[in-house]
Design a protein around this motif. Structure first.
Motif, PDB file in Angstrom:
ATOM      1  N   VAL A 114       0.840  -1.199   0.000  1.00 37.11           N
ATOM      2  CA  VAL A 114       0.000   0.000   0.000  1.00 37.11           C
ATOM      3  C   VAL A 114       0.877   1.252   0.000  1.00 37.11           C
ATOM      4  O   VAL A 114       0.607   2.222  -0.713  1.00 37.11           O
ATOM      5  N   ASN A 115       1.925   1.230   0.795  1.00 39.51           N
ATOM      6  CA  ASN A 115       2.845   2.365   0.854  1.00 39.51           C
ATOM      7  C   ASN A 115       3.468   2.645  -0.517  1.00 39.51           C
ATOM      8  O   ASN A 115       3.528   3.794  -0.956  1.00 39.51           O
ATOM      9  N   ARG A 131      11.473  -9.868   0.973  1.00 42.00           N
ATOM     10  CA  ARG A 131      10.057 -10.223   0.790  1.00 42.00           C
ATOM     11  C   ARG A 131       9.174  -8.984   0.968  1.00 42.00           C
ATOM     12  O   ARG A 131       8.237  -8.758   0.194  1.00 42.00           O
ATOM     13  N   VAL A 132       9.492  -8.172   1.967  1.00 42.88           N
ATOM     14  CA  VAL A 132       8.730  -6.943   2.192  1.00 42.88           C
ATOM     15  C   VAL A 132       8.935  -5.971   1.034  1.00 42.88           C
ATOM     16  O   VAL A 132       7.975  -5.397   0.498  1.00 42.88           O
ATOM     17  N   THR A 133      10.198  -5.794   0.623  1.00 42.64           N
ATOM     18  CA  THR A 133      10.497  -4.855  -0.452  1.00 42.64           C
ATOM     19  C   THR A 133       9.876  -5.295  -1.765  1.00 42.64           C
ATOM     20  O   THR A 133       9.370  -4.474  -2.537  1.00 42.64           O
ATOM     21  N   LEU A 134       9.894  -6.592  -2.032  1.00 44.70           N
ATOM     22  CA  LEU A 134       9.302  -7.100  -3.265  1.00 44.70           C
ATOM     23  C   LEU A 134       7.802  -6.834  -3.294  1.00 44.70           C
ATOM     24  O   LEU A 134       7.244  -6.499  -4.346  1.00 44.70           O
ATOM     25  N   GLY A 135       7.145  -6.962  -2.145  1.00 46.48           N
ATOM     26  CA  GLY A 135       5.722  -6.633  -2.087  1.00 46.48           C
ATOM     27  C   GLY A 135       5.478  -5.182  -2.479  1.00 46.48           C
ATOM     28  O   GLY A 135       4.525  -4.868  -3.217  1.00 46.48           O
ATOM     29  N   GLY A 136       6.350  -4.280  -2.007  1.00 46.91           N
ATOM     30  CA  GLY A 136       6.216  -2.877  -2.383  1.00 46.91           C
ATOM     31  C   GLY A 136       6.460  -2.644  -3.859  1.00 46.91           C
ATOM     32  O   GLY A 136       5.748  -1.861  -4.505  1.00 46.91           O
TER      33      GLY A 136
END
Length: 453
Positions: A52-53, A177-182
């Protein structure tokens, strides 16, 4: 009765058919983000929040880029971009170091801090929606506010990842994993933002407002354990390390970045060189390709090709980090900086359209992996009581390196070989000054943390 029953059944069937693409997509996203224990640990919710960010940020970027860069001739655009960097980033150099200490004062309110950063950007998007139409000076302080709020969110997000680590997950893998989601969310939101931009410059900002409002509520869906921060303190840089008095008036050294070993400081130096390169390429190639497009292409298509190459490289680096099980992030940084240095030298010597696109892709790939590795080193070697401030200080330095690189890119003569030779020299300096320290650190492991934790 039977006729009305059949009609009702048909209506429900049509409703399910229309609803299925959305519910099916939502279930698919939830399954991907919650895989491998990320759902149970809470990391999956952080991945979704970071998506979302990223979607909200790209909406604002599209609106501002069209206003500051694309709407005027090249010479005027250079002046506008320089003014934008000066007005927004000069105050940021003063405000950014304050972000970490302010967040340290509310360690039990990390979810609230992330929600506040989302809500602030939602309101500022509305302010910008009026400013981009009128061209008023309000655009610059509002853009500064968006930048500060974005960095505040990023600092808190990085600090909470270790609290949400699933079993058998390395920090590099969790960060990626977090960065890829972004990145994936950014890729989806970018064409939507471009479509809204076609309707008018304010519409992407309306989209950003809606997205950040959603993010405000999603922040509170994170597990309560992210708010736990027993005994946290403020991280000091090496020059600022102090001796404080303990309970028996004995001097107690407050930990700074150097006290946890050389890995973090040298990794930060290498990342600074890569972030400088990113800022330089962003602005230098933007103006160069406006005046001298790639062979057979228009300026817009040339910029789009390089941007896609950089984005693809960044996504590939992040995806590789997601699958990487390496326990030596120092070696990752040494390797990727060497790779991007080789690419920069090659492109400077044999300057051409294909090599420019390749350099953009390699730079994006290297920056992604190096930043993931830096985050992992901070999370590994910096004690939790000072970790939030450590992230704030590192993010500030990296942001300022990007701005400095961008400033050089703006004033650099539009000569591809000259510009990329300068870029290669800066990356070489960053690699040479950090490689030895990182290799030494990789041989000694993460021992320093145990001595100060």
């Amino acid at each position: 009765m039977s006729g009305s029953g059949r009609v009702g059944g048909s209506v429900r069937a049509v409703g399910r058919a229309l609803h299925l693409p959305f519910t099916g997509t939502a279930r698919g996203i939830r399954k991907a983000t919650h895989a491998h224990g990320a759902g149970e640990s809470g990391l999956g919710k952080l991945i979704e929040l970071h998506g979302v960010n990223g979607a909200g940020d790209v909406m604002i970027t599209i609106a501002l880029a069209s206003t500051v860069f694309f709407s005027v001739p090249t010479d005027e655009a250079r002046g506008r971009v320089a003014l934008y960097l000066a007005i927004t980033m000069a105050p940021f150099t003063v405000l950014a170091p304050v972000i970490g200490p302010l967040l340290d004062k509310v360690p039990h309110g990390r979810r609230a801090a992330m929600a506040g950063a989302m809500g602030a950007r939602a309101l500022l998007a509305l302010v910008l929606s009026g400013a981009v139409v009128t061209g008023s000076i309000e655009m610059y302080p509002a853009a500064l506010g968006v930048l500060v709020a974005s960095k505040a969110y990023g600092v808190v997000r990085s600090a909470v990842v270790p609290r949400l680590l699933p079993p058998r997950f390395s920090l590099v893998k969790a960060n990626s994993r977090v960065t890829l989601g972004g990145l994936l969310a950014t890729g989806v939101a970018a064409p939507v933002g471009a479509g809204l931009q076609a309707l008018g410059p304010r519409y992407p900002l309306y989209g950003a407002f809606v997205i950040f409002v959603v993010g405000t509520f999603l922040s509170f869906s994170l597990p309560p354990k992210v708010d736990s921060a027993k005994g946290e303190d403020t991280a000091l840089l090496a020059a600022d390390e102090q001796h404080l008095h303990g309970p028996h008036r004995q001097p107690v050294k407050r930990p700074g970045l150097r006290t946890v070993g050389i890995a973090v400081t040298h990794a930060l130096g290498a990342n600074t060189a890569l972030r400088w390169l990113s800022g330089f390429l962003t602005f230098f190639l933007a103006f160069l390709l406006r005046e001298h497009p790639l062979t057979g292409q228009s300026a817009a298509v040339s910029l789009g090709m390089v941007a896609v190459a950089a984005g693809a490289g960044n996504a590939l680096g992040t995806a590789m980090g997601a699958w990487l099980r390496s326990r030596a992030p120092e070696l990752i940084i040494v390797t990727v900086v060497a790779v991007v240095l080789g690419a920069a030298i090659t492109t400077a010597v044999f300057f051409g359209a294909f090599l420019v696109a390749c350099l953009a892709a390699v730079a994006g790939f290297s920056q992604a992996l190096a930043k993931l590795s830096l985050d992992a080193l901070i999370q590994r070697d910096v004690p939790e009581l000072v970790r939030t401030s450590a992230f704030a200080r590192s993010e500030t330095l990296l942001q300022m390196s990007w701005v400095f690189g961008g400033a050089v890119g703006i004033v650099m003569p539009l000569n591809g070989t000259l510009g990329l030779s300068v870029a290669a020299a800066v990356v070489a300096l960053g690699w040479v000054t950090t490689v030895r320290g990182l290799l030494v650190s990789s041989r000694h492991g993460a021992g320093p943390r145990a001595r100060v934790a």
